[in-house]
Design an enzyme around this catalytic site. Sequence first.
Site, PDB file in Angstrom:
ATOM      1  N   GLY A 153       1.200  -1.151   0.302  1.00  0.00           N
ATOM      2  CA  GLY A 153       0.053  -0.100  -0.369  1.00  0.00           C
ATOM      3  C   GLY A 153       0.780   1.143  -0.144  1.00  0.00           C
TER       4      GLY A 153
ATOM      5  N   ASP B 273      -0.321  -3.310  12.477  1.00  0.00           N
ATOM      6  CA  ASP B 273      -0.756  -3.827  11.495  1.00  0.00           C
ATOM      7  C   ASP B 273       0.335  -4.944  11.606  1.00  0.00           C
ATOM      8  OD1 ASP B 273      -2.212  -3.906   9.110  1.00  0.00           O
ATOM      9  OD2 ASP B 273      -0.502  -2.905   7.847  1.00  0.00           O
TER      10      ASP B 273
END
Length: 626
Positions: free
Chosen positions: A21, A133
């Site tokens: 990302g 994450d």
Amino acid sequence: MELVGRVVSHYQFLEKLGAGGMGDIYKAHDARLNRFVAVKVLSSLNAGDPERRRRFIQEAQAASGLNHPNIITIHDIVNEPEGDYMVMEFVSGKTLVDLIPKGGLRAAQALKYSVQMADALSAAHAAGIVHRDLKPGNVMVTDSGLVKVLDFGLAKLTDRGPASHFGDNTQTIPEAPLTVEGSIIGTVSYMSPEQAQGKKVDTRSDIFSFGVVLYEMLTGARAFSGESALSTLSAILRDEHRPMIEVAPDVPPQLELLIGRCLKKNPDDRWQSMKDVLAALGALKHESDSGQLYRSRIQGVEMNRPRLASKKKSRTLLIVGTGLVLLVIAGGGAGGWQWMKRHKAPQPAPVVDVPVPVPAPAIPPPPVETIATPPADTALTNESIIDMVTGKVPTGVILSQIRTSKTSFVLTSAEVIRLSKAGVPGNVIEAMRDPKRAPALPAETNSKKNPVVVALPAPVPTPVPQQPLNTAPSTPPAPVPAKPAATVALSVNVSDAVPFSIRLAEDVPIDAEEGRALRFTAIDGLKVGDVVVIAKGATVTGSILEAAGKKKIFGIGGKMTFRLLEADAVDGKKLNVRVEPTRAKDGPAKRPIDSGAKGKTKEIAAAAGNQYVAYIEGDQTVSVHK
């Protein structure tokens, strides 16, 4: 922008490894140090976004502040007019996404990886860093089995720890409504409930994500999933995960219990520190390495078998007994008719009816079983053992065969599970591991043999002598009280270092002296297989080992420490327990009384409700009545 073949600073880009990302990752060659490196490049789309660039630099700062073998090492960060480059160590391996097969990893393999992951997160938390994450795609495993935790791009710095000097620009992104795109930081399927709601998170958020990843490692399925991101978030906030025994029945119950506590919705109900999770995992890995982790599930299978056998035996005896009663009654009636026919007597006077007791049914002697064992010159295999168990060969005979015969057993985890499902007793499986140590066939004593009951012929009824008519009513026989159902005591082995959670029952003052008694309660209790050996709420005792401020080296005051002593078992016994997964070499195991869950005050060293982990001290036995 194509970078393969280009040189940035002294790094020559060789090939593209992947994309994420934040940007793309390349393999490059470091011309100065003559080594291969991995370079993450902030994409041109994100390079113009100040927030993305800030997060990109934050990852480099957060990871570079950690020096741990299971955390990716950051070498350099390069700022060029065309973009920013993060240079890190090159790791040859695969992520967990590629390694987790359908159905999940074996427990031993999952424990090997998860212990290293927990160690890495424990080090990050000690430095004041929350990953935020954690997911299978951010865990790399090298060809040698070394785990590397990657991607600290969403890491948040807490108020404590040596990494706090990075400043305010490394703090979390301000919360925003859930409907705003990009306001929820992290990967949806692995978020904690508080992270999904945009609330403030701490290290316990990583513990939840760790539990989700470990669940997927063992089952091959996600703990929380939905048709869309919103439905997945809803599942995380409201739904309980599917029990692991329904998805992967072979997962050891102790491991399922550990993961279940990681996945509690309320952070206060979870493990309170990754250090405690690491200690519990280390104890389970020790059991796995020694081949003891599956013992409880094998014992659970063995415990259920006698109850099924007793039900079948009771049903058979009932049918046989009923038939014998009918035969006795029929035989008695026929004999009486023949006697009256041969001895014709005058009409007797009226007599009082005397009830004739019906003789109890005779129990036939047990049939003599033919024990089918393999020939002496044949090597015993797993199939041989299963065949003997199916043929109802006594356990003592099987153990004797193992001890005296040639053997060729295969005892992988899958085979141990297959043997237990086939009904092979746990002590037989243990003997298969070391055939020469298998116990010899015990000699039977006369007291243990089944008695042979001989059925006698039915008695011939004796004629009742003539008596005057007794008009007084006869007294009915007193009812025989029913015997209470017999209870069966099962002996359950509780292995050394099995963990269970406890809670402090009362505040501990800051001036508590050495030897002060402490009382805890078991949070969820402790099960071995499906059998409860320590009940929920059971009392656990301990004591203060070292008072606060006791002088140490150079006169520096030490922390207050405590030890654990005993836990109440369901049979009234006191089980010995300790506070660390391994035994201390010098003196009792100890740990600081302050668990970190609730801050201590000037008057209180540890508040009631603080949670800890207790461990069984040595192999012990509990008698459970069924």
